[in-house]
Design an enzyme around this catalytic site. Structure first.
Site, PDB file in Angstrom:
ATOM      1  CD  GLU A 151      -2.462  -1.827   8.759  1.00  0.00           C
ATOM      2  OE1 GLU A 151      -2.908  -2.594   7.889  1.00  0.00           O
ATOM      3  OE2 GLU A 151      -2.903  -0.702   8.977  1.00  0.00           O
ATOM      4  CD  GLU A 173      -6.435  -4.674   1.173  1.00  0.00           C
ATOM      5  OE1 GLU A 173      -5.592  -3.860   1.585  1.00  0.00           O
ATOM      6  OE2 GLU A 173      -7.274  -5.211   1.922  1.00  0.00           O
TER       7      GLU A 173
HETATM    8 ZN   LIG Z   1      -7.982  -1.989   4.949  1.00  0.00          ZN
END
Ligand SMILES: [Zn+2]
Length: 1039
Positions: free
Chosen positions: A306, A476
């Site tokens: 990411e 998360e």
């Molecule tokens: Zn995050």
């Protein structure tokens, strides 16, 4: 992703996060300059497909450009110089001619250039007349008109052909946009990887199965830094044929062109064999190493994709909207293990002594940024939670530090399974601590990766350290639903991932671990988000993203903290907590497995709300996500009538358009008759510029924004403030601690805005001698120390010592009350309070504090590991120790030997807080080199050095001298770079520093001149300058 890299909650909250509007990255593609390139013939282009319709204006722009892009009108010159004053540099002067909206054109300072002289208007009209006429003429000429070979007949029928860049082999590349075409979408990836960790290389084969959505004669996808050795293509049941792969490196894209169209509905297979190096930075498929307990160097390979780095590990459609399934195989030496998103299905022996692990095919459709794999020698602890095997992996010697994370992950998984009423869909969930990791953590589906400090805590760790680990785990895990199951369509709505995960991290922890007092941290985080969002250089929560650096910059406090704050405000304004939850569940269920934008969320919540005839969520919330900033609500009262007025709270008003921003504000309030219990709260929705409501005439005072759940600042007017101060001076318990902290924060904010005098702020702080709660104390200390540091750096020594006296007078007795020993069964808020107070006292050189800290350090170093400094006192002790040269050296030795990662980070902060310039030089250089202190810690080192007087100027020189190396390590626009820029500039307050910062960044060009954080830095310096100019004299009277 959690971009925070800190292990202290106070620092997490205090770490300034920068953003500015209008980042102007606009990569100019290597377009074919038709006017110059006369050697190549103009090839025939495919007919336009729907993806390309937007391209039409670009061709005319290019032709204009070919005629003289640098011709600038006087007004443009004026605009440019104004823009430069704002710290901007024009990357492409012709950008204002573009009809395609670009982030740059948002910033063209229309207001500052809106009143040209008559002469310039005439010149301007003439110029535009010529430009438009030429454009019209050239627009209808095909591009080949400019080539030697002239036009082939068929080309004259396609005047709207897009202008394509040149691929690396010299052919034209059939695509010129940053976003991929939508004509073909991937269905599944079959990926085989063969890493050779010792040589830092890998080979791979990817087989991508695709579906044709509409007729097209090209396939375009992403690939970066890899050598493709063979490519075959198979259409439907046909034969696989070799194809040529074109590459356009600036956009990290590859393409296959076909002589005839692929037809809508067809399926096809693309097989690519390639070779690449393991990355030596922190993204893509990267190499990392650590030293094991025997002193041997151990290597591993891990991934961080990411936002834009999956393309560095395998060719793919690397945009969040292109979800697909994945089957992954990885080969390894027998002494390594591998992990990926899914459980291992089988292992086979390869001929060369290697083993190949194959993972189950993903049962869910997944965006590429969530794919992950690791080749390492880690060991796990595991436990079953419902149908899921939860495991925590670390390097072997840290296995005993994984128990708390396993416990927290198990509890939180259970919580989310119940809360969302959707069970986590995979059979396993791994949490892995990686020795080299830049972000705090990354939510890869089924394989969450962490910095060691975000996951590992020892048995003796303090609650404060556990708070950090559990909140990163909670963040998360929330992403497994918000982000992984339902994903934003594009990075412009990153907040749908990050705002939610941030919001859920606080609310889930408050429910699962109330002793961790996470609410205090959330409150502080909301204050910091407002401080950043008050800048003109901030941006809307949902904002245009059209370049790689802009994608990186979305990982900022607006997407995370403001996103979370507006969700809290929405929840607090709804009929009941359950309404909000119901809406979320509906949203997750409706869009499970697919992609969404912000409106989809508001529509889901509106449906639930309207079912009880309550409010239109969509209408209210779009005012918070589509415009930057937040409102200032001013209260005025005449007897029983209260009038509220809203305006944009904006610190910088020079050169900005007077906007008519309006928010739908769910204003909450309490009054002296009932002010603490939740039932006391009343609500008034302010939808227009001003509104009125009635209160009983007997009401003595009103406090708005109950418990500061709303994202706005309140000015009560002289009488309103005086009444609140009187109430607090006789009994502080008339308001909740959150409300008291909110009054302190709002006073400082209004002073920075110039709305109230600093004397007003000091009066508000008078009640603090009776304050003992964490939130108000830490907020006041943070604000005062910020001013203290500004004065110190201006060398206003007399004011510095008066400020010191002021702080000690307000907090001295509370500081004295703090103990220096391990306290049993405390709450986190007590530890935060003690830590903040003692760090302030020792930083102000209070002898009682520094003596105690020195004594503890001595006891610690002489005890041979038998004495432990309480976790919440370690920072203050290390900071004091680092001020003595001898102890600084001891501390550096300790850094290399302590086990606990949290303690290591505190030692780094201690080392960087030294006021000895030689040591400062050494710590900065060591951080950059990455040998003793890992480079991932460099932003923390720079941040800490800049807090002190001795190092802040040196740090500024350091980043200027080493800029190129820094952006090699940390991507331009990334959170690490944002932190570095903010740290080195946020305490400047003079014209000469402003000019230096402006000069340095404007010279960088594509190496970072247009970052939003640069804009924010310049605005912050100007605001510091303005505040000090206005208040320095008065401070001498008031302090
Ligand atoms: Zn995050």
């Amino acid at each position: 992703m959690d971009p925070f890299d800190s292990n202290s909650s106070a620092e997490r909250a205090n770490l300034p996060r920068n953003m500015i509007e209008n980042s102007m990255f606009e990569e100019e593609p290597d377009v074919v300059d038709l006017a110059k390139d006369s050697s190549s013939s103009f090839p025939s282009f495919p007919a336009l497909d729907p993806d390309e319709v937007v391209y039409e204006p670009r061709s005319s722009r290019l032709l204009v450009r070919g005629l003289g892009e640098n011709d600038m009108d006087e007004d443009e010159e004026d605009c440019e110089s104004s823009a430069r004053l704002l710290g901007m540099s024009f990357m492409n002067r012709s950008s204002s001619h573009r009809s395609r909206p670009s982030p740059y054109t948002r910033q063209t300072a229309t207001s500052s250039c809106s009143r040209p002289s008559t002469r310039t208007m005439v010149v301007c009209a003439l110029f535009w007349g010529i430009v438009i006429s030429m454009t019209m003429v050239l627009y209808f000429l095909p591009g080949c008109f400019f080539t030697k070979t002239g036009c082939r007949k068929e080309n004259t029928t396609t005047p709207l052909d897009p202008v394509y860049p040149v691929a690396s082999n010299g052919e034209l590349f059939p695509w010129a946009q940053f976003r991929l075409p939508q004509s073909v979408r991937p269905l599944s990836y079959d990926l085989t990887l063969n890493p050779d960790i010792s040589k830092m290389t890998f080979t791979g084969r990817v087989v991508i199965s695709m579906f044709v959505r509409h007729n097209t004669n090209r396939i375009v996808l992403h690939s970066a830094d890899m050598n493709i050795s063979k490519a075959t293509f198979k259409l439907g049941d046909g034969e696989a044929k070799d194809v040529t792969v074109l590459e356009y490196k600036p956009q990290q894209q590859i393409a296959i062109k076909f002589s005839s169209d692929l037809q809508v509905g067809q399926r096809c297979l693309l097989t690519l064999d390639y070779r690449a190096n393991l990355s030596s930075t922190y993204d893509g498929f990267y190499y990392s190493s650590y030293t094991d307990k025997n002193g041997s160097k151990r290597a591993l390979a891990a991934t961080q994709f990411e936002p834009l780095s999956a393309r560095k590990a395998f060719p793919c459609f690397d945009e969040p909207g292109f979800k697909a399934t994945f089957l992954i195989r990885i080969s390894r030496k027998p002494n390594y293990m591998t992990l990926s998103n899914m459980p291992k299905a089988k292992t086979i022996e390869l001929s060369d002594g290697l083993l190949q692990d194959e993972f189950e095919k993903t049962t869910v459709n997944m965006s590429t940024y969530l794919v992950a794999f690791i080749v390492a020698d880690f060991s796990p602890v595991s436990r079953n939670v419902s149908e899921t095997l939860v495991s925590v992996y670390s390097v072997k010697e840290k296995k005993e530090h994984t128990e708390f994370a396993l416990e927290a992950a198990s509890q939180l998984l259970q919580y989310y399974n119940n809360f969302f009423e959707i069970t986590y869909p995979l059979k396993k969930l791994d949490l892995v601590a990686i020795p080299d990791f830049l972000a705090g953590a990354m939510e890869n589906w089924g394989l969450i990766t962490f910095r060691e400090t975000s996951l590992l805590v020892g048995k003796n760790s303090s609650l404060l350290e556990k708070q950090v680990v559990s909140s990163v785990v909670a963040h998360e895990l929330a992403h497994q639903w918000f982000g992984n199951l339902v994903t934003m369509s594009w990075w412009n709505d990153l907040w749908l991932n990050e705002g939610f995960a941030t919001y859920m991290q606080y609310t889930s922890l408050q429910a699962v671990y109330p002793k961790l007092d996470i609410d205090n941290l959330f409150l502080s985080v909301r204050f910091r988000a407002m401080d950043s969002d008050a800048l003109n250089s901030s941006h809307a929560v949902s904002t245009e993203v059209d370049a790689p650096e802009q994608v990186q910059e979305m990982f900022d406090s607006v997407s995370y903290e403001k996103g979370a704050s507006v969700l809290l405000m929405l929840n607090a304004s709804m009929a009941s907590e359950q309404q909000f939850r119901k809406g979320l569940i509906q949203y997750l269920k409706q869009f499970s497995g697919s992609n969404t934008n912000t409106d989809d969320l508001w529509n889901s919540l509106t449906q639930v709300e309207l079912s009880t005839h309550y409010q239109n969520v969509s209408k209210m919330m779009s005012s918070w996500t589509s415009q930057k900033g937040f409102p200032l609500v001013t209260v005025s009262r005449k007897r029983d009538e209260v009038t509220l007025t809203q305006e944009h709270f904006r610190l910088t008003t020079d050169n900005v358009t007077r906007s008519s921003s309006l928010w739908t504000i769910p204003v909450t309030y309490v009054n002296d008759s009932c002010s603490v219990a939740p039932e006391c709260r009343q609500m008034f929705t302010l939808k227009t510029k001003s509104g009125t409501f009635k209160v009983a005439e007997s009401v003595k005072w009103l406090k708005l924004n109950y418990r500061n759940t709303g994202f706005y600042v309140v000015d009560y007017g002289d009488d309103g403030w005086a009444a609140l101060r009187d109430a607090l001076s006789s009994n502080i318990s008339v308001l909740t601690p959150e409300d008291r902290a909110s009054l302190i924060h709002n006073s400082f904010a209004l002073s920075r805005l110039g709305r109230v005098s600093f004397k007003h702020v000091l009066k508000t702080l008078d009640y603090l001698t009776n304050e003992t709660e964490t939130s108000p104390v830490t907020e006041a200390l943070l604000q005062l120390r910020k001013l203290y540091r500004l004065l110190e750096k201006r060398q206003e020594n007399r004011l510095v010592s008066r400020m010191k006296n002021f702080i000690l007078k307000r907090f001295g007795s509370l500081m004295d009350d703090q103990t220096w020993k391990e306290e049993e069964e405390e709450r986190v808020s007590k530890q935060e309070l003690r830590s903040a107070l003692l760090q302030a006292a020792c930083a102000l050189n209070e002898p009682k504090c520094t003596q105690q800290a020195k004594a503890l350090f001595k006891q610690y170093t002489e005890s041979n590991g038998t004495f432990r400094i309480p976790g919440d006192l370690q920072q203050v002790v290390f900071n004091v120790a680092a001020q003595s040269d001898d102890d600084w050296a001891v501390l550096l030795g300790l850094y290399q030997h302590v086990d606990s990662d949290a303690e290591k980070r505190k030692i780094i902060r201690g080392l960087a807080s030294t006021q000895n310039v030689r040591n400062i030089v050494m710590i900065l250089q060591t951080g950059l080199k990455g040998d003793i202190i890992r480079t991932q810690e460099l932003p923390l080192v720079i941040h800490t050095v800049c807090q002190g007087f001795a190092g802040y100027l040196f740090a500024w020189d350091f980043i200027q001298d080493n800029w190129d190396r820094l952006i090699e390590k940390f991507p331009v626009g990334s959170f690490a770079i944002q932190t570095i820029i903010n740290s080195v500039t946020s305490q400047f307050s003079t014209q000469s520093h402003l000019e230096q910062v402006q000069g340095f960044f404007s010279r960088l060009k594509e190496r970072g001149s247009q970052m939003r954080s640069v804009q924010e830095a310049l605005e912050t310096i100007r605001l510091n300058q303005r505040w000090l100019d206005k208040n320095l004299v008065s401070l001498q009277n008031w302090l």
